[in-house]
Design a protein around this motif. Structure first.
Motif, PDB file in Angstrom:
ATOM      1  N   ALA A  87       0.842  -1.202   0.000  1.00  0.00           N
ATOM      2  CA  ALA A  87       0.000   0.000   0.000  1.00  0.00           C
ATOM      3  C   ALA A  87       0.879   1.255   0.000  1.00  0.00           C
ATOM      4  O   ALA A  87       0.624   2.210  -0.752  1.00  0.00           O
ATOM      5  N   LYS A  88       1.940   1.198   0.802  1.00  0.00           N
ATOM      6  CA  LYS A  88       2.850   2.347   0.902  1.00  0.00           C
ATOM      7  C   LYS A  88       3.576   2.568  -0.438  1.00  0.00           C
ATOM      8  O   LYS A  88       3.658   3.693  -0.933  1.00  0.00           O
ATOM      9  N   HIS A  89       4.094   1.472  -0.996  1.00  0.00           N
ATOM     10  CA  HIS A  89       4.848   1.570  -2.258  1.00  0.00           C
ATOM     11  C   HIS A  89       3.956   2.009  -3.411  1.00  0.00           C
ATOM     12  O   HIS A  89       4.403   2.738  -4.298  1.00  0.00           O
ATOM     13  N   GLU A  90       2.708   1.572  -3.402  1.00  0.00           N
ATOM     14  CA  GLU A  90       1.798   1.954  -4.487  1.00  0.00           C
ATOM     15  C   GLU A  90       1.570   3.468  -4.471  1.00  0.00           C
ATOM     16  O   GLU A  90       1.577   4.124  -5.511  1.00  0.00           O
ATOM     17  N   GLN A  91       1.400   3.976  -3.264  1.00  0.00           N
ATOM     18  CA  GLN A  91       1.209   5.412  -3.112  1.00  0.00           C
ATOM     19  C   GLN A  91       2.431   6.165  -3.650  1.00  0.00           C
ATOM     20  O   GLN A  91       2.302   7.136  -4.401  1.00  0.00           O
ATOM     21  N   GLU A  92       3.627   5.692  -3.261  1.00  0.00           N
ATOM     22  CA  GLU A  92       4.874   6.334  -3.701  1.00  0.00           C
ATOM     23  C   GLU A  92       5.024   6.246  -5.217  1.00  0.00           C
ATOM     24  O   GLU A  92       5.456   7.205  -5.869  1.00  0.00           O
ATOM     25  N   MET A  93       4.675   5.089  -5.775  1.00  0.00           N
ATOM     26  CA  MET A  93       4.795   4.898  -7.235  1.00  0.00           C
ATOM     27  C   MET A  93       3.878   5.850  -7.987  1.00  0.00           C
ATOM     28  O   MET A  93       4.248   6.389  -9.035  1.00  0.00           O
ATOM     29  N   LYS A  94       2.675   6.064  -7.448  1.00  0.00           N
ATOM     30  CA  LYS A  94       1.721   6.953  -8.112  1.00  0.00           C
ATOM     31  C   LYS A  94       2.256   8.385  -8.152  1.00  0.00           C
ATOM     32  O   LYS A  94       2.136   9.071  -9.158  1.00  0.00           O
ATOM     33  N   ILE A  95       2.851   8.795  -7.036  1.00  0.00           N
ATOM     34  CA  ILE A  95       3.438  10.147  -6.982  1.00  0.00           C
ATOM     35  C   ILE A  95       4.591  10.243  -7.988  1.00  0.00           C
ATOM     36  O   ILE A  95       4.707  11.206  -8.738  1.00  0.00           O
ATOM     37  N   TYR A  96       5.411   9.198  -8.009  1.00  0.00           N
ATOM     38  CA  TYR A  96       6.571   9.140  -8.912  1.00  0.00           C
ATOM     39  C   TYR A  96       6.114   9.201 -10.381  1.00  0.00           C
ATOM     40  O   TYR A  96       6.641   9.979 -11.184  1.00  0.00           O
ATOM     41  N   LEU A  97       5.102   8.395 -10.705  1.00  0.00           N
ATOM     42  CA  LEU A  97       4.607   8.357 -12.086  1.00  0.00           C
ATOM     43  C   LEU A  97       3.979   9.689 -12.470  1.00  0.00           C
ATOM     44  O   LEU A  97       4.141  10.167 -13.595  1.00  0.00           O
ATOM     45  N   ASN A  98       3.293  10.298 -11.530  1.00  0.00           N
ATOM     46  CA  ASN A  98       2.683  11.602 -11.779  1.00  0.00           C
ATOM     47  C   ASN A  98       3.755  12.651 -12.074  1.00  0.00           C
ATOM     48  O   ASN A  98       3.625  13.453 -13.005  1.00  0.00           O
ATOM     49  N   SER A  99       4.833  12.590 -11.288  1.00  0.00           N
ATOM     50  CA  SER A  99       5.934  13.543 -11.494  1.00  0.00           C
ATOM     51  C   SER A  99       6.567  13.333 -12.865  1.00  0.00           C
ATOM     52  O   SER A  99       6.871  14.306 -13.582  1.00  0.00           O
ATOM     53  N   LEU A 100       6.765  12.065 -13.238  1.00  0.00           N
ATOM     54  CA  LEU A 100       7.362  11.768 -14.551  1.00  0.00           C
ATOM     55  C   LEU A 100       6.464  12.287 -15.673  1.00  0.00           C
ATOM     56  O   LEU A 100       6.942  12.870 -16.648  1.00  0.00           O
ATOM     57  N   THR A 101       5.149  12.086 -15.517  1.00  0.00           N
ATOM     58  CA  THR A 101       4.200  12.555 -16.534  1.00  0.00           C
ATOM     59  C   THR A 101       4.297  14.070 -16.687  1.00  0.00           C
ATOM     60  O   THR A 101       4.329  14.595 -17.807  1.00  0.00           O
ATOM     61  N   LEU A 102       4.374  14.764 -15.554  1.00  0.00           N
ATOM     62  CA  LEU A 102       4.475  16.228 -15.601  1.00  0.00           C
ATOM     63  C   LEU A 102       5.733  16.666 -16.349  1.00  0.00           C
ATOM     64  O   LEU A 102       5.698  17.576 -17.177  1.00  0.00           O
ATOM     65  N   ILE A 103       6.848  15.972 -16.039  1.00  0.00           N
ATOM     66  CA  ILE A 103       8.122  16.344 -16.681  1.00  0.00           C
ATOM     67  C   ILE A 103       8.078  16.028 -18.183  1.00  0.00           C
ATOM     68  O   ILE A 103       8.443  16.863 -19.014  1.00  0.00           O
TER      69      ILE A 103
END
Lengths: 108, 244
Positions: A87-103
Motif C-alpha cells: 500500500a505504501k509503495h503503491e502510493q509512492e509509485m503513483k506520486i513518482y509516475l505523476n511527477s514523470l508525466t508532468l516532466i
C-alpha cells in the motif's frame, strides 16, 4: 521498451500483481505482466525468481506448495507486512509516475 | 499433459544446470507451463522444449564462480545473493552487538575469563549443531548423504562452509587479539595509529567470526526445513552408489 527501465520497479510490480490477484505462481506473474503491458514488459525468469526469493526471505510474501497437474507448484501470497508495504509503495509509485508525466509532458 | 518421459527430459535438463532442488521445483513448473502453452500451437514436444530452453539460455548458462570454484548460473547466483546476504548482514549486526557486550564484560571480568567464555560459547555452538544434525535432523543427514552430488536447497552447504571459516577466525583472534587486550576499547587506551589499525583488524575478525556462526546456524535450520518441500523430486535424483 527497454526492460532496464522497469528494473527498479519490478518489486512493486510483483507486489501489485499479488495484491490484485491474491495468489500467483512465477509463470503466471510473467504472463500477466506481459498481458497487462501488451507485450511490452518481459518479466524474465532470471530477474523474477531472485526477487521472489528475496521477498520471501524478508517475510513480505509467503509461499505455499500445492500439487497441480501432478507436479509441485509454488504459489506466492502477500503477508500482513507485505500488504502494508505494498500500500505504501503503491502510493509512492503513483506520486513518482505523476511527477514523470508532468516532466515528460513539459513542452516549451 | 506432459508425458513421464518428457517430464524426465525437463528435470534432467534442469539438473544439468546445477540448480538447487528447492529452486528447481518452481523452475520446473514454470517450464512445464511454458511448454503446455506453446504445445497447443505446435504439437511437437521436442520443438517446443527447444524453444523454451532458448528463453532460459541466458539465465541458466553455467559460469565458473571464482570464489566458490564451482559452476553456477547467473540466476542461481542472484538467488544466492538475494537470500544469503540479508542473513549475513544480520549476522554482522549481531556480531557488533556481541562485541559491544564483551567489551562491557571486560570492565567487570578478567580477560582470561572472557577468553574462556568465548571459547566455551563457540564449543557449545559446535556441540549444538552436532546434536541437531545427528538427532533431530537425522532425516536431513540421510538425504544429504544419499544425494551428495546435488545441492538440496539454496541454503545447503553454507553452514558446512561456515564451520572451518569461523574456526580459523577464532584461532586468529585468540592468538593475536585477547592476549594483548587488542580488542578491548574500554579498558585499554589507544597509544598510536598502528594500535588503532591493529585493533580495528582484530575487531573486524571478531565480528566476522560471529557473523559466520550466525549465518551457519540460520542456513542450517533453513536447509532442514526445506527437505519436506522437495521430497517428491528425490526419485529423479541419482543416489550415491556407496549409500545403503
Amino acid at each position: 521498451m527497454k526492460n532496464s527501465l522497469y528494473k527498479g520497479t519490478l518489486k512493486n510490480i510483483i507486489l501489485k500483481l499479488l495484491k490484485e490477484e491474491g495468489e500467483m505462481y512465477g509463470y503466471q506473474m510473467s504472463k500477466k505482466a506481459k498481458e497487462l503491458t501488451r507485450g511490452d514488459l518481459e518479466l524474465t525468469e532470471g530477474a523474477l525468481y531472485p526477487i521472489l526469493h528475496k521477498l520471501e526471505r524478508e517475510g513480505v510474501i509467503v509461499a505455499e506448495l500445492r500439487k497441480v497437474n501432478g507436479r509441485e507448484r509454488k504459489y506466492y501470497l502477500l503477508s500482513e507486512q507485505g500488504r502494508k508495504q505494498q500500500a505504501k509503495h503503491e502510493q509512492e509509485m503513483k506520486i513518482y509516475l505523476n511527477s514523470l508525466t508532468l516532466i515528460f509532458n513539459y513542452d516549451k | 499433459m506432459i508425458s513421464e518421459e518428457n517430464n524426465k527430459k525437463i528435470i534432467n535438463y534442469l539438473l544439468s544446470k546445477k540448480i538447487p532442488i528447492d529452486v528447481l521445483v518452481e523452475v520446473h513448473d514454470h517450464i512445464c507451463s511454458q511448454i503446455m502453452d506453446n504445445y497447443r500451437e505446435k504439437n511437437d514436444f521436442d520443438v517446443v522444449f527447444d524453444e523454451v530452453k532458448k528463453t532460459w539460455e541466458k539465465d541458466l548458462k553455467l559460469n565458473k564462480d571464482i570464489w566458490l570454484g564451482t559452476e553456477q548460473s547467473g540466476m542461481v547466483r542472484r538467488i544466492y545473493i538475494s537470500t544469503i546476504s540479508p542473513v549475513f548482514i544480520r549476522g554482522l549486526l549481531f556480531g557488533l552487538l556481541v562485541y559491544l557486550c564483551v567489551n562491557v564484560m571486560s570492565l567487570f571480568f578478567r580477560e582470561n575469563f572472557i577468553q574462556y567464555f568465548i571459547l566455551g560459547v563457540y564449543f557449545c555452538w559446535l556441540i549444538y549443531m552436532g546434536i541437531k544434525y545427528f538427532s533431530d535432523y537425522k532425516e536431513y543427514a540421510r538425504y544429504k548423504k544419499k544425494y551428495d552430488e546435488y545441492k538440496l536447497s539454496v541454503y545447503d552447504d553454507i553452514w558446512i562452509d561456515s564451520l572451518p571459516i569461523s574456526f580459523s577466525f577464532i584461532s586468529i583472534i585468540l592468538q593475536i587479539g585477547i592476549k594483548k587486550g587488542a580488542w578491548f576499547f574500554l579498558n585499554h587506551p589507544i597509544e598510536s595509529i598502528g594500535d588503532v589499525i591493529y585493533r580495528v583488524f582484530v575487531i573486524l575478525l571478531f565480528i566476522l567470526f560471529i557473523a559466520f556462526l550466525y549465518t551457519g546456524g540460520v542456513t542450517f535450520n533453513k536447509s532442514v526445513e526445506t527437505i519436506d518441500k522437495i521430497k517428491n523430486y528425490f526419485p529423479h535424483l541419482r543416489s550415491n552408489r556407496f549409500y545403503k
